[in-house]
Design an enzyme around this catalytic site. Structure first.
Site, short mmCIF file in Angstrom:
data_model
loop_
_atom_site.label_atom_id
_atom_site.label_comp_id
_atom_site.label_asym_id
_atom_site.label_seq_id
_atom_site.Cartn_x
_atom_site.Cartn_y
_atom_site.Cartn_z
CG HIS A 91 -1.95 -0.95 1.38
ND1 HIS A 91 -2.10 -1.75 2.48
CD2 HIS A 91 -2.95 -1.28 0.53
CE1 HIS A 91 -3.16 -2.53 2.33
NE2 HIS A 91 -3.69 -2.27 1.14
CE LYS B 113 -12.79 -6.77 0.98
NZ LYS B 113 -11.55 -6.21 0.41
NE ARG C 296 -2.62 -6.80 -4.57
CZ ARG C 296 -3.50 -6.99 -3.61
NH1 ARG C 296 -3.09 -7.40 -2.44
NH2 ARG C 296 -4.78 -6.79 -3.80
CB SER D 200 -4.40 -6.55 4.39
OG SER D 200 -4.06 -5.25 4.00
P1 ADP Z 1 -9.71 -3.18 -1.10
O1 ADP Z 1 -10.46 -4.03 -0.12
O2 ADP Z 1 -10.46 -1.95 -1.54
O3 ADP Z 1 -9.08 -3.93 -2.26
P2 ADP Z 1 -7.07 -3.08 0.06
O4 ADP Z 1 -6.70 -2.43 1.35
O5 ADP Z 1 -6.93 -4.55 -0.04
O6 ADP Z 1 -8.53 -2.59 -0.23
O7 ADP Z 1 -6.23 -2.41 -1.11
C1 ADP Z 1 -6.27 -1.03 -1.37
C2 ADP Z 1 -5.53 -0.75 -2.66
O8 ADP Z 1 -4.15 -1.07 -2.52
C3 ADP Z 1 -6.02 -1.59 -3.85
O9 ADP Z 1 -5.98 -0.80 -5.03
C4 ADP Z 1 -5.00 -2.70 -3.95
O10 ADP Z 1 -4.90 -3.21 -5.26
C5 ADP Z 1 -3.74 -1.94 -3.55
N1 ADP Z 1 -2.71 -2.85 -3.03
C6 ADP Z 1 -2.80 -3.67 -1.96
N2 ADP Z 1 -1.65 -4.35 -1.80
C7 ADP Z 1 -0.83 -3.96 -2.81
C8 ADP Z 1 0.51 -4.32 -3.22
N3 ADP Z 1 1.20 -5.24 -2.57
N4 ADP Z 1 1.02 -3.70 -4.31
C9 ADP Z 1 0.29 -2.79 -4.98
N5 ADP Z 1 -0.96 -2.41 -4.65
C10 ADP Z 1 -1.52 -2.99 -3.59
#
Ligand code: ADP
Length: 163
Positions: A17, A41, A90, A128
């Site tokens: 993130h 979630k 990703r 996460s």
């Molecule tokens: P959501 O539940 O909305 O997907 P997340 O917290 O899982 O929320 O992710 C928020 C954003 O961060 C999303 O656009 C996700 O693709 C991006 N993201 C999460 N982990 C990574 C990573 N390792 N590399 C790049 N982007 C990431």
């Protein structure tokens, strides 16, 4: 002033993130990190805890604000006067869902663009969910999350194990 919104659950924030957030903050004048409540979630961290962790690790960025939001991402974007929604990609499997969401958001608010940033190779496997799994088994979190987040994860799982 170009504003973008970076929405997500951030349960908890990871180095993946932070990479996307940091790069977006270089492109836009103002970046709002919008933390969704996402009760569906069943998050490990409360909305306040997730916001506090983000504020803690992003305190060096003068152009980043962290806010809670519920409802549609486009409504949050409109409220913040954001021109763009930032999402990270990703793996190929992210694409289908992200494409569907981007097209839906385009229908709902055609003046807001979705901007995708490709993950850095070294963060491509971090999510996460993976971080929580590693933490639950007491594995090393050093390369996955900042020390502040690692500390909070350890506290959470220590409490879970004691219960
Ligand atoms: P959501 O539940 O909305 O997907 P997340 O917290 O899982 O929320 O992710 C928020 C954003 O961060 C999303 O656009 C996700 O693709 C991006 N993201 C999460 N982990 C990574 C990573 N390792 N590399 C790049 N982007 C990431």
């Amino acid at each position: 002033m170009r504003t973008a919104i970076c929405p997500g659950s951030f349960d908890p924030v990871t180095y993946g993130h932070l990479d996307i957030i940091g790069r977006a903050a270089l492109i836009f004048d103002r970046l709002i990190v919008a933390v969704s409540y996402n009760p569906g979630k069943n998050p490990l961290f409360s909305i306040d805890e997730r916001i506090q962790l983000l504020q803690g690790v992003l305190s060096n960025y003068p152009n980043i604000e962290v806010k809670a939001f519920s409802g549609l991402t486009v409504d949050a974007a409109i409220e913040c006067k954001a021109k763009a929604i930032i999402r990270g990609l990703r793996v190929v499997s992210d694409f289908e869902n992200e494409f569907r969401m981007a097209l839906t958001n385009q229908k709902l608010a055609c003046h807001i663009e979705t901007v995708f940033l490709m993950t850095k190779a070294e963060y491509s496997f971090i999510s996460s969910t993976t971080v929580k799994e590693v933490a639950s088994f007491g594995g090393s979190l050093r390369s996955l999350v900042p020390p502040l987040v690692e500390e909070k994860l350890r506290e959470k799982f220590k409490r879970c194990h004691e219960d």
